[in-house]
Design an enzyme around this catalytic site. Structure first.
Site, PDB file in Angstrom:
ATOM      1  N   HIS A 173       0.839  -1.206   0.000  1.00  0.00           N
ATOM      2  CA  HIS A 173       0.000   0.000   0.000  1.00  0.00           C
ATOM      3  C   HIS A 173       0.873   1.256   0.000  1.00  0.00           C
ATOM      4  O   HIS A 173       0.660   2.181  -0.794  1.00  0.00           O
ATOM      5  CB  HIS A 173      -0.912  -0.020   1.232  1.00  0.00           C
ATOM      6  CG  HIS A 173      -1.760   1.206   1.379  1.00  0.00           C
ATOM      7  ND1 HIS A 173      -3.122   1.216   1.141  1.00  0.00           N
ATOM      8  CD2 HIS A 173      -1.452   2.469   1.761  1.00  0.00           C
ATOM      9  CE1 HIS A 173      -3.604   2.420   1.360  1.00  0.00           C
ATOM     10  NE2 HIS A 173      -2.606   3.203   1.745  1.00  0.00           N
ATOM     11  N   GLU A 174       1.849   1.308   0.898  1.00  0.00           N
ATOM     12  CA  GLU A 174       2.684   2.497   1.022  1.00  0.00           C
ATOM     13  C   GLU A 174       3.595   2.690  -0.183  1.00  0.00           C
ATOM     14  O   GLU A 174       3.819   3.816  -0.632  1.00  0.00           O
ATOM     15  CB  GLU A 174       3.516   2.442   2.313  1.00  0.00           C
ATOM     16  CG  GLU A 174       2.711   2.353   3.596  1.00  0.00           C
ATOM     17  CD  GLU A 174       1.623   3.413   3.715  1.00  0.00           C
ATOM     18  OE1 GLU A 174       1.766   4.505   3.115  1.00  0.00           O
ATOM     19  OE2 GLU A 174       0.618   3.149   4.403  1.00  0.00           O
ATOM     20  N   HIS A 177       1.997   4.434  -3.001  1.00  0.00           N
ATOM     21  CA  HIS A 177       2.005   5.896  -2.859  1.00  0.00           C
ATOM     22  C   HIS A 177       3.205   6.520  -3.559  1.00  0.00           C
ATOM     23  O   HIS A 177       3.114   7.627  -4.103  1.00  0.00           O
ATOM     24  CB  HIS A 177       2.035   6.292  -1.383  1.00  0.00           C
ATOM     25  CG  HIS A 177       0.687   6.455  -0.755  1.00  0.00           C
ATOM     26  ND1 HIS A 177      -0.216   7.429  -1.156  1.00  0.00           N
ATOM     27  CD2 HIS A 177       0.082   5.798   0.259  1.00  0.00           C
ATOM     28  CE1 HIS A 177      -1.312   7.351  -0.418  1.00  0.00           C
ATOM     29  NE2 HIS A 177      -1.157   6.355   0.444  1.00  0.00           N
TER      30      HIS A 177
END
Length: 209
Positions: A173-174, A177
């Protein structure tokens, strides 16, 4: 010979890491450098643009990066149950993330500079995800169950490790980004007949990123 190779890898990494701009440094050093930086939101047009931008490598030996790393942690700790944060979420498009390591005793928060996923398992699991930068949004996403990660620390030391379960989900998820990928825009419609529900996502119902 091994020492020379490691120095060469570090040197190449430093070349690829562009110097911080004056704008980036002003954001990093604004106000009290021991406090949290504001978390960018998709509801603000300019902040949304930053969240959608590609991030570049960070120079781990730059003192400003150490300040950014520290302030990112404060930003994450200021949230209500956040388990990860990426530098774009505080306005800096550099490859730095913090992740809560549920795969370690005590579930510590750890930072990662220039993280790269070099391998992902074909086996995926489906689970809910939210985002600190996207108010009131939550959906189901497929993520690889196991990943191999490479990264450096603030001394420039390089590491490689295998991560699985819920912690692997947070990493994926990170790192999304860092490529300007937001879960609100992410379209994962592929069906996976081998999907099996696992414990990896049990904690995600109690936490928002």
């Amino acid at each position: 010979m091994k020492k020379i190779s490691l120095l060469l890898v570090l040197f190449i990494g430093l070349i690829n890491a562009q110097k911080l701009t004056s704008h980036e440094m002003s954001i990093i050093n604004q106000g009290d450098v021991n406090t949290a930086l504001p978390i960018y939101q998709t509801t603000d047009a300019n902040q949304h643009k930053t969240l959608l931008s590609l991030s570049t490598e960070a120079d781990p030996l730059d003192p400003n990066i150490a300040v950014l790393v520290k302030r990112m942690k404060e930003s994450l700790l200021s949230t209500d149950g956040g388990v990860g944060i990426a530098a774009p979420q505080v306005g800096i498009n550099r490859k730095i993330i913090w992740v809560q390591r549920f795969d370690k005793e005590g579930a510590p928060f750890e930072y990662f500079i220039n993280p790269v996923i070099v391998w992902r398992s074909d086996l995926q699991n489906l689970g809910p995800e939210g985002d600190l930068s996207i108010p009131e949004f939550r959906d189901q996403f497929y993520r690889s169950k196991v990943i191999q990660l490479e990264y450096v620390d603030l001394k420039g030391q390089r590491y490689s490790e295998i991560v699985e379960g819920f912690t692997a989900v947070i990493f994926q998820h990170e790192i999304d980004h860092l490529f300007g990928i937001l879960i609100s825009d992410k379209k994962e419609k592929e069906k996976n007949n081998s999907y099996n529900k696992v414990d990896a996502y049990q904690k995600s119902d109690m936490n928002r990123r």
